[in-house]
Write an enzyme that holds these catalytic residues in place. Structure first.
Site, PDB file in Angstrom:
ATOM      1  N   ARG A 113      -2.469   6.965  -5.814  1.00  0.00           N
ATOM      2  CA  ARG A 113      -3.553   7.809  -5.318  1.00  0.00           C
ATOM      3  C   ARG A 113      -2.939   9.094  -4.739  1.00  0.00           C
ATOM      4  O   ARG A 113      -1.781   9.108  -4.313  1.00  0.00           O
ATOM      5  CB  ARG A 113      -4.382   7.086  -4.260  1.00  0.00           C
ATOM      6  CG  ARG A 113      -3.605   6.593  -3.046  1.00  0.00           C
ATOM      7  CD  ARG A 113      -4.556   5.971  -2.028  1.00  0.00           C
ATOM      8  NE  ARG A 113      -3.839   5.435  -0.870  1.00  0.00           N
ATOM      9  CZ  ARG A 113      -4.434   5.024   0.250  1.00  0.00           C
ATOM     10  NH1 ARG A 113      -5.748   5.104   0.355  1.00  0.00           N
ATOM     11  NH2 ARG A 113      -3.731   4.543   1.262  1.00  0.00           N
ATOM     12  N   VAL A 166       0.836  -1.205   0.000  1.00  0.00           N
ATOM     13  CA  VAL A 166       0.000   0.000   0.000  1.00  0.00           C
ATOM     14  C   VAL A 166       0.869   1.253   0.000  1.00  0.00           C
ATOM     15  O   VAL A 166       1.688   1.446   0.893  1.00  0.00           O
ATOM     16  CB  VAL A 166      -0.932   0.011   1.226  1.00  0.00           C
ATOM     17  CG1 VAL A 166      -1.842   1.232   1.188  1.00  0.00           C
ATOM     18  CG2 VAL A 166      -1.761  -1.269   1.283  1.00  0.00           C
ATOM     19  N   ASP A 167       0.693   2.117  -1.014  1.00  0.00           N
ATOM     20  CA  ASP A 167       1.427   3.386  -1.093  1.00  0.00           C
ATOM     21  C   ASP A 167       2.937   3.165  -1.002  1.00  0.00           C
ATOM     22  O   ASP A 167       3.638   3.856  -0.266  1.00  0.00           O
ATOM     23  CB  ASP A 167       0.991   4.336   0.037  1.00  0.00           C
ATOM     24  CG  ASP A 167      -0.511   4.575   0.064  1.00  0.00           C
ATOM     25  OD1 ASP A 167      -1.126   4.502  -1.010  1.00  0.00           O
ATOM     26  OD2 ASP A 167      -1.046   4.845   1.147  1.00  0.00           O
ATOM     27  N   PHE A 168       3.455   2.216  -1.748  1.00  0.00           N
ATOM     28  CA  PHE A 168       4.821   1.787  -1.438  1.00  0.00           C
ATOM     29  C   PHE A 168       5.922   2.655  -2.033  1.00  0.00           C
ATOM     30  O   PHE A 168       7.087   2.496  -1.694  1.00  0.00           O
ATOM     31  CB  PHE A 168       5.049   0.304  -1.743  1.00  0.00           C
ATOM     32  CG  PHE A 168       4.980  -0.145  -3.183  1.00  0.00           C
ATOM     33  CD1 PHE A 168       6.108  -0.167  -3.978  1.00  0.00           C
ATOM     34  CD2 PHE A 168       3.792  -0.617  -3.714  1.00  0.00           C
ATOM     35  CE1 PHE A 168       6.059  -0.634  -5.275  1.00  0.00           C
ATOM     36  CE2 PHE A 168       3.727  -1.096  -5.013  1.00  0.00           C
ATOM     37  CZ  PHE A 168       4.858  -1.097  -5.802  1.00  0.00           C
ATOM     38  N   MET A 206      -1.344   0.231  -3.849  1.00  0.00           N
ATOM     39  CA  MET A 206      -1.126   1.517  -4.512  1.00  0.00           C
ATOM     40  C   MET A 206       0.379   1.646  -4.763  1.00  0.00           C
ATOM     41  O   MET A 206       1.160   1.673  -3.812  1.00  0.00           O
ATOM     42  CB  MET A 206      -1.591   2.684  -3.640  1.00  0.00           C
ATOM     43  CG  MET A 206      -3.029   2.584  -3.174  1.00  0.00           C
ATOM     44  SD  MET A 206      -4.200   2.798  -4.533  1.00  0.00           S
ATOM     45  CE  MET A 206      -5.704   2.183  -3.740  1.00  0.00           C
TER      46      MET A 206
END
Length: 524
Positions: free
Chosen positions: A431, A362-364, A390
């Protein structure tokens, strides 16, 4: 950065936010009081009228003109010091330094009086703030000196402008990272940034000579011998060295958290083989760390280079934010490195990545640097239950910041564990973490990416102000027929627009990438 989690984690986050909001309000009051001590009563006269006219004109270019005008015009000796717009910026930076210094004193006092009642994560967050405020003072000091030298005809106006703006951007990022809701210094930095942009844009027609950039030569390198801990060798490296200091790391697994502080510059990590030279740890937010402090390796000293190293955080997706590599180093570059974790934190300044493997959930890839990734493999991993992957989450809250992510000629796909389960999880290109999120693509995209491509952060937040661009992507995931229809998203069809996001223009790579010794491409 917010990531979905269980009720206990959410409660902890709410408590942290309440604590930080309370502390931020205390800092705001103290900062205002501190600045008030520098003011004097306004006096009539021609000097005052001229100075106020210049201040008002300069502040009109900022996002917070009332704060700008009231703070600068009320400063002691403003009427005698201000003769032109450059003087306004110098005084603005000086007042911002005073506010940051006041914050530092307030944080230390808060720690000394409240330490018995603070949780571990709260105490860590405060020490993170002290570290970032110290970095901010360093950046503002450099900006003050750069402004005194402006225009410096050893380099072009555009390069000088980029240098000045690049020093204000991390100062603003530090304020955002330090305390949620602590926006006073952020806005003061924003005003200085806007005035710098206005001044340099006006002068852009007067071009000088480009900077020769940093030079790293083989004969300048100092090699280290055998060692047990990477951090011990970092501690032994010289401070403020103008030449490169090479840490040669033999194959092996080094279980430690390593920090390359701001005073250690031009440090280079060189591994034997990237898959066999591993620096690993497991700090994470669930177990009491902060995102900023969770990194296995944190490189802040300018000019940090790494080759053939694996940076790893083994905490796992259930531990939420768990950073493998945190970079706040200007003119930093990574070649043939693996970043294996759940986030890579590209915090600030100019960064470059070549032939690296970056894997996470996630959001890496997140942060507020100006970073270019070339010829890298970017792979989403199997996330935790009920999570979406993401690839990116970035952004800035000020439209004048010259930051963003450029992913050029990379390969975006999935690790083997996710590939086998991809029907059960959605993966997106990114995002918008902040209002002005900027990401540019020129890559091979596999079918792991959802046809919509991008995912909202929260409702319609930032969908009109972000800058998401795709250019010449190929592969099954590059089909744009079902992409999002946000105002801020579009395809680039003009080559000249795409050229503005190259390493040559986005991170002024012609001035410094050659000195790294790593392969790079300046253009499309």
């Amino acid at each position: 950065m917010s990531i979905s989690g269980d009720a206990g984690f959410a409660t902890s986050q709410r408590r942290k936010k309440l604590f930080l909001a309370l502390f931020a309000s205390i800092l705001l009051v103290i900062a205002i009081v501190a600045i008030a001590t520098t003011i004097s009563n306004k006096k009539s006269g021609n000097n005052t009228e001229v100075a106020h006219s210049i201040i008002k004109s300069s502040c009109s270019a900022t996002l917070y003109p009332e704060l700008c005008f009231s703070t600068i015009s009320s400063a002691r000796d403003a009427k005698t010091k201000i003769k032109n717009p450059k003087d306004v910026i110098e005084l603005s930076l000086n007042l911002t330094v005073s506010a940051v210094q006041s914050n530092c004193l307030s944080i230390r006092k808060f720690i000394s009086t409240r330490w018995k009642s603070l949780m571990k994560r709260e105490m860590t967050a405060l020490y993170d703030c002290l570290e970032m405020e110290d970095e901010t003072l360093d950046e503002l000091s450099k900006a003050e000196q750069d402004l005194i030298d402006y225009p410096d005809f050893k380099k072009s106006i555009s390069q000088h402008a980029d240098d000045l703006k690049s020093l204000l951007c991390p100062a603003m990022s530090n304020q955002e990272t330090c305390l949620e809701g602590q926006m006073h210094v952020f806005r003061m930095c924003s005003n200085a940034l806007a005035m710098i942009k206005n001044l340099t844009d006006t002068d852009m027609a007067s071009q000088g000579h480009p900077s020769s950039g940093r030079q790293l030569k083989e004969q300048d390198e100092t090699e280290c011998g055998d060692f047990l801990m990477v951090s011990e060798v970092v501690a032994a490296a010289p401070e403020r060295s103008k030449t490169s200091y090479v840490v040669k790391i033999k194959s092996g697994v080094y279980r430690e958290n390593v920090a390359v502080p701001r005073r250690k510059i031009n440090l280079m990590f060189v591994g034997d083989v990237r898959v066999n030279t591993i620096i690993t740890a497991s700090r994470n937010i669930v177990d009491g760390s902060t995102t900023f402090n969770s990194s296995t390796v944190a490189a802040v000293g300018d000019g940090f280079l790494a080759r053939d190293i694996t940076f790893e955080n083994t905490a796992g997706p259930s531990k939420h934010q768990a950073v493998a590599l945190h970079v706040g180093s200007d003119l930093s570059a990574f070649y043939r490195c693996d970043m294996l974790a759940y986030q890579v934190y590209v915090h600030s300044l100019h960064q470059f990545y070549s032939e690296c493997l970056i894997a996470g959930t996630v959001d890496f890839i997140f942060g507020n640097a100006a970073a270019v990734f070339q010829d890298c493999d970017i792979h989403a991993c199997l996330p935790d239950r009920n999570q979406r992957n993401m690839v990116t989450a970035r952004g800035h809250d000020d439209l004048n910041q010259n930051t963003g992510l450029v992913i050029q000629k990379c390969r975006i796909g999935a690790t083997h564990d996710l590939e086998a389960m991809k029907a059960n999880f959605s993966t997106y290109l990114g995002r918008p973490w902040k209002q002005y999120s900027r990401i540019i693509m020129q890559s091979v995209i596999s079918d792991i990416i959802h046809p919509a491509g991008w995912f909202p952060w929260n409702g319609d937040f930032a969908l009109n102000t972000l800058t998401y661009r795709e250019y010449q992507n190929i592969g099954p995931g590059a089909n744009t027929s079902s992409r999002v229809t946000w105002t801020g998203y579009s395809l680039i069809t003009n080559e000249s627009e795409a050229q503005s996001y190259t390493a040559r223009n986005f991170i002024p790579g012609a001035n410094w990438l050659n000195a790294t010794g790593f392969p790079f491409s300046l253009d499309l």
